[in-house]
Design an enzyme around this catalytic site. Structure first.
Site, PDB file in Angstrom:
ATOM      1  N   ASP A   1      -3.112   6.275  -3.108  1.00 27.94           N
ATOM      2  CA  ASP A   1      -1.951   5.662  -2.455  1.00 27.94           C
ATOM      3  C   ASP A   1      -1.351   4.609  -3.405  1.00 27.94           C
ATOM      4  OD1 ASP A   1      -3.759   3.605  -2.195  1.00 27.94           O
ATOM      5  OD2 ASP A   1      -3.173   3.081  -0.164  1.00 27.94           O
TER       6      ASP A   1
ATOM      7  N   ASP B   1      -6.173   2.077  -3.222  1.00 26.09           N
ATOM      8  CA  ASP B   1      -7.410   1.835  -2.482  1.00 26.09           C
ATOM      9  C   ASP B   1      -7.758   2.998  -1.549  1.00 26.09           C
ATOM     10  OD1 ASP B   1      -5.495   1.387  -0.553  1.00 26.09           O
ATOM     11  OD2 ASP B   1      -6.282  -0.564   0.089  1.00 26.09           O
TER      12      ASP B   1
ATOM     13  N   SER C   1       0.802  -1.223   0.000  1.00 25.52           N
ATOM     14  CA  SER C   1       0.000   0.000   0.000  1.00 25.52           C
ATOM     15  C   SER C   1       0.840   1.281   0.000  1.00 25.52           C
ATOM     16  CB  SER C   1      -0.940  -0.071   1.199  1.00 25.52           C
ATOM     17  OG  SER C   1      -1.838   0.974   1.200  1.00 25.52           O
TER      18      SER C   1
ATOM     19  N   GLY D   1      -1.388  -0.591  14.279  1.00 27.15           N
ATOM     20  CA  GLY D   1      -1.434  -1.976  13.807  1.00 27.15           C
ATOM     21  C   GLY D   1      -0.430  -2.219  12.691  1.00 27.15           C
TER      22      GLY D   1
HETATM   23  C1  16G Z   1      -4.206  -0.372   7.523  1.00 22.46           C
HETATM   24  C2  16G Z   1      -5.678  -0.443   7.267  1.00 22.46           C
HETATM   25  C3  16G Z   1      -6.283   0.934   7.296  1.00 22.46           C
HETATM   26  C4  16G Z   1      -5.967   1.608   8.596  1.00 22.46           C
HETATM   27  C5  16G Z   1      -4.489   1.601   8.862  1.00 22.46           C
HETATM   28  C6  16G Z   1      -4.208   2.055  10.262  1.00 22.46           C
HETATM   29  C7  16G Z   1      -6.846  -1.983   5.810  1.00 22.46           C
HETATM   30  C8  16G Z   1      -6.991  -2.498   4.423  1.00 22.46           C
HETATM   31  N1  16G Z   1      -5.944  -1.033   5.975  1.00 22.46           N
HETATM   32  O1  16G Z   1      -3.547   0.302   6.491  1.00 22.46           O
HETATM   33  O2  16G Z   1      -7.668   0.785   7.167  1.00 22.46           O
HETATM   34  O3  16G Z   1      -6.418   2.936   8.601  1.00 22.46           O
HETATM   35  O4  16G Z   1      -3.992   0.284   8.735  1.00 22.46           O
HETATM   36  O5  16G Z   1      -2.866   1.969  10.525  1.00 22.46           O
HETATM   37  O6  16G Z   1      -7.518  -2.414   6.728  1.00 22.46           O
HETATM   38  P1  16G Z   1      -2.323   2.054  11.999  1.00 22.46           P
HETATM   39  O7  16G Z   1      -2.922   0.927  12.785  1.00 22.46           O
HETATM   40  O8  16G Z   1      -0.860   1.978  11.835  1.00 22.46           O
HETATM   41  O9  16G Z   1      -2.759   3.391  12.551  1.00 22.46           O
HETATM   42 ZN    ZN Z   2      -3.639   1.147   0.108  1.00 25.14          ZN
END
Ligand code: 16G
Ligand code: ZN
Length: 554
Positions: free
Chosen positions: A289, A293, A69, A511
């Protein structure tokens, strides 16, 4: 004789991809994601898991996307897509993690056997998988590992080549529920069905309205560039005077350019223009991005102020337009909006108080939003970062597509709704489909970006990263808005928040990165920054901050 899982074959192929002993892999919010060099064994095993999942689901086709991504070019990742085009079921995420962490080939076989027995998988069933990748240089090598995994589990795999993540999601759904062609290249077909569907729906949605000004689209030097170019050709074939786009940051061949100082994440996080774009105040722009997506829109005011139209603004625009059509058409359909804690407080207030929508807040990550949105007849979900879509339930589709005697006004509204059901990618948030959705609404309303931006005014907000020794000690509840652990920290945050007018702040472990994130908003920029940096300082001091205390922390 019916084919069964061949342990010798798995072991033989697995020996090419030994697990790196020291790494503990986790199938997180967006699958596995890290430095590409660490991913070969994981991707090999994901191929195996996809084969098992297909057998479990009666030989339905499972999708696999190799992408990281918006992450830097040196990273890569992989995620699995269920037959409906949605993200992998949660229970199977833990199987993915278990498989990825099996330390030896023997242990790997044991995990496979346990997944088979826990799920009553019929080993003799056929298994079918489609896979694609983004433009990262590490893609081909990882695809080779994936293909060995697919071979090891005796599944039939089809390579779709380079695709956007939403194209892979949509095509997985298409193969399972629309048509499974017996011949021809799936790679080309996956493009064709996608372009055909979305270009036709766009034309229906814009109708006879006047086109708007040119829009610059920053493609993050990723897969969105060639795919958007192709899609625009299809749109132009139907009417070459409706959508004028200039694609910038479209260099997918030069190393080091992907997501570098450009793309939706760069623009959203930094609240500034990407590389290679100078905007005057009349001009419009958007950024995708690296796997297309996510999308955010923006413009600059006469005085040079940068204005971002993020996922919250997209939700407000689309929910507002859809509810108007539903009301005009006199349909008894509920419309709800799903957000995360990162949604700007002004957007929630606007949706709840002015548009009178039910608004739910769920934890970060598309799967949470997607599932919640399915509870409404029409569920609008967008993360502030620009990832989202609108889901139409079968109840809504039945009502929108049913015949009946209607006034001309009602008929017009119904036709528009029908077009939107086709224009919006139902499987996952899709930057290209969202671009067409936003443009078609703006064309229908004849709105400038400035007019769109004026529906509500964002509260000043700030996101701060805190590096800590162990982010796993942070546990949250209340859709990530309240910290449960470390004990006592939330009370201290609450005390800080209470010092600022309209203050709001929350802390959650990322995450996708090894950090803790602090979000704050308040009625003024100064208050917002002070709150954000005080909370960040508090987290650093009381919860194992490491690597030097940043000077801006208060
Ligand atoms: C991932 C997630 C996105 C979320 C981001 C948060 C998917 C396909 N993508 O890119 O939705 O906003 O993580 O990142 O679920 P973080 O946990 O590092 O803040
Ligand atoms: Zn993406």
């Amino acid at each position: 004789m019916a084919q069964t899982i061949d342990c010798d074959k798995i072991k033989e192929l697995s020996a090419k991809y030994p697990k790196l002993k020291e790494i503990n892999y986790t199938y997180g919010t967006a699958g596995f994601r890290m430095k590409a060099d660490y991913l070969e064994s994981v991707i090999f095993r994901v191929g195996i898991l996809a084969g098992l999942r297909s057998r479990k689901l009666d030989s339905k086709v499972i999708g696999i996307m190799v992408t990281a991504s918006h992450n830097p070019e040196a990273d890569n990742g992989v995620k699995l897509v269920d037959p409906s085009g949605e993200m992998l079921e949660q229970q199977w995420e833990s199987y993915a993690t278990q498989l990825a962490n099996a330390q030896s080939d023997d242990e790997l076989i044991n995990v496979i056997k346990s997944v088979v027995s826990q799920n009553g998988i019929d080993e003799s069933k056929k298994a079918s998988v489609v896979y694609a990748r983004d433009t990262r240089p590490s893609g081909p090598k990882l695809i080779a590992a994936l293909e060995d995994g697919i071979k090891a589990i005796s599944a039939v795999g089809v390579n779709l080549g380079i695709k956007t993540t939403p194209q892979l999601h949509y095509f997985t759904y298409y193969l399972n529920y629309c048509e499974k062609p017996t011949e021809g290249s799936y790679d080309e077909l996956a493009d064709k069905v996608y372009y055909e569907k979305f270009s036709k729906a766009f034309h229906k949605a814009v109708g006879d309205n006047q086109r708007l000004s040119n829009i610059y689209v920053d493609a993050a030097n990723g897969v969105g560039a060639p795919k958007l170019r192709d899609l625009l050709e299809w749109i132009d074939k139907l009417n070459d005077n409706i959508f004028k786009v200039t694609i910038i940051n479209d260099d997918i061949n030069t190393r080091g350019k992907l997501n570098f100082q450009c793309g939706a994440d760069y623009v959203k996080t930094g609240q500034k223009l990407p590389l290679a774009l100078n905007l005057t105040c009349e001009q419009r722009a958007a950024s995708l991005d690296g796997d297309a997506d996510r999308i955010v829109f923006y413009y600059v005011e006469e005085d040079g102020t940068f204005r971002l139209l993020d996922g919250d603004k997209i939700a407000a625009l689309s929910a507002g337009f859809i509810i108007e059509l539903v009301k005009t058409a006199c349909l008894d359909i509920s419309v709800g909006v799903v957000q995360t804690a990162y949604a700007n407080g002004s957007s929630t207030a606007y949706l709840e108080r002015e548009l009178v929508f039910p608004v739910s807040c769920v934890p970060t990550g598309v799967k949470h939003l997607h599932h919640k949105a399915q509870e409404y007849d029409i569920g609008v979900y967008f993360e502030a970062n620009g990832h989202g879509t609108v889901l139409f339930s079968s109840n809504a589709l039945n009502k929108i597509n049913s015949d009946g005697s209607r006034t001309t006004e009602q008929e017009k509204a119904i036709k528009k709704l029908q077009a939107l059901t086709e224009l919006i990618n139902q499987t996952v948030g899709d930057a290209l489909s969202d671009l067409l959705l936003v443009e078609s609404i703006l064309i229908n309303r004849q709105w400038t970006f400035k007019k769109w931006n004026s529906v509500y005014t964002d509260k000043p907000n700030r996101l701060v990263k805190v590096v800590v020794e162990n982010r796993n000690i942070f546990k949250t509840t209340n859709a990530e808005r309240t910290l449960v652990e470390p004990k006592g920290l939330q009370e201290k945050i609450d005390k800080l928040v209470a010092q600022y007018k309209d203050g709001r702040s929350f802390v959650r472990p990322s995450g996708t990165e090894d950090v803790v994130r602090v979000y704050a908003e308040a009625s003024t920029r100064e208050d917002c920054d002070a709150l954000a940096f005080k909370v960040a300082g508090l987290v650093y001091d009381e919860a194992g901050g490491t690597g030097g205390r940043p000077s801006e922390f208060l």
